[in-house]
Design a protein around this motif. Structure first.
Motif, short mmCIF file in Angstrom:
data_model
loop_
_atom_site.label_atom_id
_atom_site.label_comp_id
_atom_site.label_asym_id
_atom_site.label_seq_id
_atom_site.Cartn_x
_atom_site.Cartn_y
_atom_site.Cartn_z
N LEU A 122 2.77 3.17 2.94
CA LEU A 122 1.91 3.50 4.07
C LEU A 122 2.47 2.74 5.27
CD1 LEU A 122 -0.68 5.06 4.74
CD2 LEU A 122 -1.92 2.95 4.37
N THR B 78 0.82 -1.20 0.00
CA THR B 78 0.00 0.00 0.00
C THR B 78 0.86 1.26 0.00
OG1 THR B 78 -1.62 -1.21 1.31
CG2 THR B 78 -1.91 1.15 1.17
N ASP C 90 0.96 5.71 -0.04
CA ASP C 90 0.17 6.91 0.24
C ASP C 90 0.06 7.72 -1.06
OD1 ASP C 90 2.59 8.23 -0.08
OD2 ASP C 90 2.74 8.90 1.99
N ARG C 91 -0.57 8.87 -0.99
CA ARG C 91 -0.82 9.64 -2.21
C ARG C 91 0.44 10.24 -2.82
NH1 ARG C 91 -4.04 14.39 0.86
NH2 ARG C 91 -2.26 15.24 1.95
N LYS C 92 1.55 10.22 -2.08
CA LYS C 92 2.82 10.72 -2.61
C LYS C 92 3.71 9.59 -3.11
CE LYS C 92 2.69 14.79 0.23
NZ LYS C 92 3.29 15.55 1.33
N GLY C 93 3.20 8.36 -3.09
CA GLY C 93 3.94 7.22 -3.62
C GLY C 93 4.88 6.55 -2.63
N ARG C 94 4.83 6.96 -1.36
CA ARG C 94 5.66 6.34 -0.33
C ARG C 94 4.85 5.25 0.36
NH1 ARG C 94 7.29 12.05 0.58
NH2 ARG C 94 5.59 12.16 2.06
#
Length: 82
Positions: free
Chosen positions: A69, A61, A63-67
Motif C-alpha cells: 500500500l 501493509t 493491498d488486496r492484490k498483495g502489493r
C-alpha cells in the motif's frame, strides 16, 4: 565512451512497477537515487518531479492484490544518478 555518456535522461515521472506506463527499463540499468526535501530516500516506488510527490510503501501493509500500500508525500523531488 563513459558510463555517464550512455545514461538515458531521468524522466519527470518514473515508477519501479513494470506494469506502469511510467516504467522506463533503460533507467533501471543504472543506479539511481531520489532526494526528497533534501534527504536521500531508498524506499521510493514512484515519483513525479513536476507535481512534487513521491510514493512510498506504508510499512508492511498490503493491498488486496498483495502489493504494498503506497502513501503519496508532497515536497521537492530530485532524482539523480549515483
Amino acid at each position: 565512451m563513459t558510463d555517464a555518456d550512455n545514461r538515458p535522461p531521468l524522466p519527470d515521472h518514473l515508477s519501479i512497477d513494470p506494469r506502469s506506463p511510467h516504467h522506463v527499463a533503460a533507467v533501471f540499468e543504472h543506479d539511481i537515487g531520489i532526494r526528497f526535501n533534501g534527504k536521500e530516500m531508498t524506499n521510493v516506488e514512484e515519483y513525479c518531479v513536476s507535481a512534487g510527490w513521491v510514493k512510498v510503501p506504508a510499512g508492511k501493509t498490503l493491498d488486496r492484490k498483495g502489493r504494498p500500500l503506497l502513501l503519496q508525500l508532497k515536497g521537492k523531488v530530485e532524482p539523480f544518478y549515483r
